[in-house]
Write a protein that holds these residues in place. Structure first.
Motif, PDB file in Angstrom:
ATOM      1  N   ALA A   1       0.843  -1.194   0.000  1.00  0.00           N
ATOM      2  CA  ALA A   1       0.000   0.000   0.000  1.00  0.00           C
ATOM      3  C   ALA A   1       0.877   1.241   0.000  1.00  0.00           C
ATOM      4  N   SER A   2       0.470   2.242  -0.767  1.00  0.00           N
ATOM      5  CA  SER A   2       1.166   3.519  -0.747  1.00  0.00           C
ATOM      6  C   SER A   2       0.726   4.306   0.479  1.00  0.00           C
ATOM      7  N   SER A   3       1.460   5.366   0.794  1.00  0.00           N
ATOM      8  CA  SER A   3       1.092   6.191   1.943  1.00  0.00           C
ATOM      9  C   SER A   3      -0.274   6.835   1.734  1.00  0.00           C
ATOM     10  N   SER A   4      -0.584   7.211   0.495  1.00  0.00           N
ATOM     11  CA  SER A   4      -1.892   7.813   0.225  1.00  0.00           C
ATOM     12  C   SER A   4      -3.006   6.792   0.411  1.00  0.00           C
ATOM     13  N   ALA A   5      -2.756   5.533   0.022  1.00  0.00           N
ATOM     14  CA  ALA A   5      -3.762   4.486   0.222  1.00  0.00           C
ATOM     15  C   ALA A   5      -4.021   4.246   1.703  1.00  0.00           C
ATOM     16  N   LEU A   6      -3.016   4.546   2.539  1.00  0.00           N
ATOM     17  CA  LEU A   6      -3.168   4.392   3.983  1.00  0.00           C
ATOM     18  C   LEU A   6      -3.715   5.659   4.627  1.00  0.00           C
ATOM     19  N   GLY A   7      -3.963   6.662   3.809  1.00  0.00           N
ATOM     20  CA  GLY A   7      -4.486   7.916   4.347  1.00  0.00           C
ATOM     21  C   GLY A   7      -3.469   8.706   5.130  1.00  0.00           C
ATOM     22  N   ALA A   8      -2.188   8.472   4.850  1.00  0.00           N
ATOM     23  CA  ALA A   8      -1.114   9.161   5.580  1.00  0.00           C
ATOM     24  C   ALA A   8      -0.756  10.467   4.885  1.00  0.00           C
TER      25      ALA A   8
ATOM     26  N   ARG B   1       8.758  -0.790   5.208  1.00  0.00           N
ATOM     27  CA  ARG B   1       8.714   0.142   4.078  1.00  0.00           C
ATOM     28  C   ARG B   1       9.582  -0.404   2.950  1.00  0.00           C
ATOM     29  N   PHE B   2       9.047  -0.348   1.733  1.00  0.00           N
ATOM     30  CA  PHE B   2       9.763  -0.804   0.543  1.00  0.00           C
ATOM     31  C   PHE B   2       9.851   0.353  -0.451  1.00  0.00           C
ATOM     32  N   GLY B   3      10.823   0.243  -1.352  1.00  0.00           N
ATOM     33  CA  GLY B   3      10.881   1.199  -2.454  1.00  0.00           C
ATOM     34  C   GLY B   3      11.666   2.451  -2.124  1.00  0.00           C
TER      35      GLY B   3
ATOM     36  N   ARG C   1       8.802   7.332  -3.413  1.00  0.00           N
ATOM     37  CA  ARG C   1       7.559   6.590  -3.666  1.00  0.00           C
ATOM     38  C   ARG C   1       7.574   5.282  -2.878  1.00  0.00           C
ATOM     39  N   PRO C   2       7.529   5.377  -1.563  1.00  0.00           N
ATOM     40  CA  PRO C   2       7.584   4.153  -0.766  1.00  0.00           C
ATOM     41  C   PRO C   2       6.248   3.410  -0.786  1.00  0.00           C
ATOM     42  N   SER C   3       6.318   2.121  -0.478  1.00  0.00           N
ATOM     43  CA  SER C   3       5.120   1.315  -0.294  1.00  0.00           C
ATOM     44  C   SER C   3       5.296   0.532   0.996  1.00  0.00           C
ATOM     45  N   TYR C   4       4.178   0.078   1.540  1.00  0.00           N
ATOM     46  CA  TYR C   4       4.203  -0.479   2.886  1.00  0.00           C
ATOM     47  C   TYR C   4       3.464  -1.817   2.954  1.00  0.00           C
ATOM     48  N   ARG C   5       3.906  -2.630   3.921  1.00  0.00           N
ATOM     49  CA  ARG C   5       3.286  -3.929   4.173  1.00  0.00           C
ATOM     50  C   ARG C   5       3.481  -4.255   5.643  1.00  0.00           C
ATOM     51  N   LEU C   6       2.512  -4.921   6.247  1.00  0.00           N
ATOM     52  CA  LEU C   6       2.667  -5.322   7.634  1.00  0.00           C
ATOM     53  C   LEU C   6       3.922  -6.169   7.801  1.00  0.00           C
ATOM     54  N   ALA C   7       4.737  -5.844   8.788  1.00  0.00           N
ATOM     55  CA  ALA C   7       5.980  -6.584   8.995  1.00  0.00           C
ATOM     56  C   ALA C   7       5.703  -8.059   9.284  1.00  0.00           C
ATOM     57  N   SER C   8       4.562  -8.348   9.907  1.00  0.00           N
ATOM     58  CA  SER C   8       4.212  -9.736  10.214  1.00  0.00           C
ATOM     59  C   SER C   8       3.905 -10.541   8.966  1.00  0.00           C
TER      60      SER C   8
ATOM     61  N   ALA D   1       7.102  -8.254 -15.969  1.00  0.00           N
ATOM     62  CA  ALA D   1       5.899  -8.658 -15.236  1.00  0.00           C
ATOM     63  C   ALA D   1       5.988  -8.271 -13.766  1.00  0.00           C
ATOM     64  N   LEU D   2       7.218  -8.157 -13.258  1.00  0.00           N
ATOM     65  CA  LEU D   2       7.415  -7.850 -11.842  1.00  0.00           C
ATOM     66  C   LEU D   2       7.751  -6.387 -11.586  1.00  0.00           C
ATOM     67  N   ARG D   3       7.686  -5.563 -12.618  1.00  0.00           N
ATOM     68  CA  ARG D   3       8.166  -4.183 -12.481  1.00  0.00           C
ATOM     69  C   ARG D   3       7.381  -3.362 -11.465  1.00  0.00           C
ATOM     70  N   LYS D   4       6.137  -3.753 -11.174  1.00  0.00           N
ATOM     71  CA  LYS D   4       5.333  -2.995 -10.210  1.00  0.00           C
ATOM     72  C   LYS D   4       5.660  -3.359  -8.763  1.00  0.00           C
ATOM     73  N   LEU D   5       6.432  -4.412  -8.570  1.00  0.00           N
ATOM     74  CA  LEU D   5       6.813  -4.809  -7.220  1.00  0.00           C
ATOM     75  C   LEU D   5       8.059  -4.055  -6.778  1.00  0.00           C
ATOM     76  N   PRO D   6       8.219  -3.831  -5.480  1.00  0.00           N
ATOM     77  CA  PRO D   6       9.447  -3.189  -4.995  1.00  0.00           C
ATOM     78  C   PRO D   6      10.679  -4.006  -5.370  1.00  0.00           C
TER      79      PRO D   6
END
Length: 257
Positions: A29-36, A56-58, A62-69, A104-109
């Protein structure tokens, strides 16, 4: 003058972000998607990253985020697997060069893309894809498309009903076993599962028609996969001994484990 952020406000915002990230449909999720967007939300997100509750990735811009768990190696490999599956569009089998996987993987961090080979290996172990080499280039093909293509209900095999193999008068009961043994030997010698049919026949011998009938039966029963090969570089013998299914010639065959 801006009022200082209270600890209670930050904790409330952190809980909201964790809840949003936990329910987020995509892998990242981007920071905007998280409402940050506000200073409070940005501070809360930064604290979550520092506390290693969120990863945090990326790039910084233009960072993106995922639960560490949810960032174990297995789970990140799963993310790459899902992205690779998007290459399968259904329909007739398509040979996909491994060089296409990067796009195909270019959208991934970038750090997640490094799990490409483990993801590909896992897909192959699960028999979702078959990987083989033709010349200097490696390809993959999705087995689901091969099953559809060879199924009696549709595809290349749909217009040609499974033959009655060989008539009882000339049936060779040991032929399938000899073909399988010859396939194992040729595959070991070539260090590749995609075996030229002409090389296989050279070891088996006997009736070419009976030999072809056994191969066709294996294909119809989804125990083997025929591939076109490279006709331009094939010998006259290889072209004569090619397996024909629904008027299409196949130079190679791969038996599935």
């Amino acid at each position: 003058m801006t009022a200082p952020l209270s600890r209670a406000d930050l904790e409330t915002e952190k809980n909201r972000i964790l809840d949003t990230l936990g329910r987020f449909a995509g892998p990242f999720a981007s920071s905007s998607a998280l409402g940050a967007r506000s200073s409070r939300a940005k501070a809360a997100l930064a604290e979550l990253v520092d506390a290693r509750k969120v990863r945090r990735f990326g790039p910084a811009g233009r960072p993106s985020y995922r639960l560490a768990s949810r960032c174990s190696e297995d789970e990140l490999v799963d993310v790459v697997e899902e992205q690779l599956r998007t290459l399968h569009q259904g329909g007739a089998p398509v040979l996909i060069p491994l060089s296409r996987l990067a796009s195909a993987l270019r959208k991934l961090p970038v750090p997640v893309r490094e799990y490409k080979l483990p993801a590909l290996k896992r897909l192959a172990q699960r028999k979702e894809v078959i990987i083989f080499q033709a010349g200097r280039q490696s390809f993959l093909v999705f087995t689901a498309s091969l099953r559809d293509y060879l199924s009696p209900k549709g595809g290349a095999a749909s217009q040609t009903p499974p033959p009655a193999t060989v008539t009882p008068a000339v049936r060779d009961e040991g032929l399938p076993q000899r073909i399988q043994q010859a396939y194992t030997e040729v595959m070991a010698a070539r260090h590749a599962p995609d075996v030229p049919i002409s090389e296989l026949y050279a070891r088996v011998g006997g009736s070419l028609e009976a030999f072809h009938e056994v191969l066709r039966a294996a294909c119809y029963e989804q125990r083997a996969v025929p591939t076109v090969g490279e006709p331009a570089f094939a010998s006259d013998t290889a072209r004569r001994q090619a397996l024909v299914i629904d008027e299409e010639k196949f130079l190679n065959i791969k038996f599935l484990p």
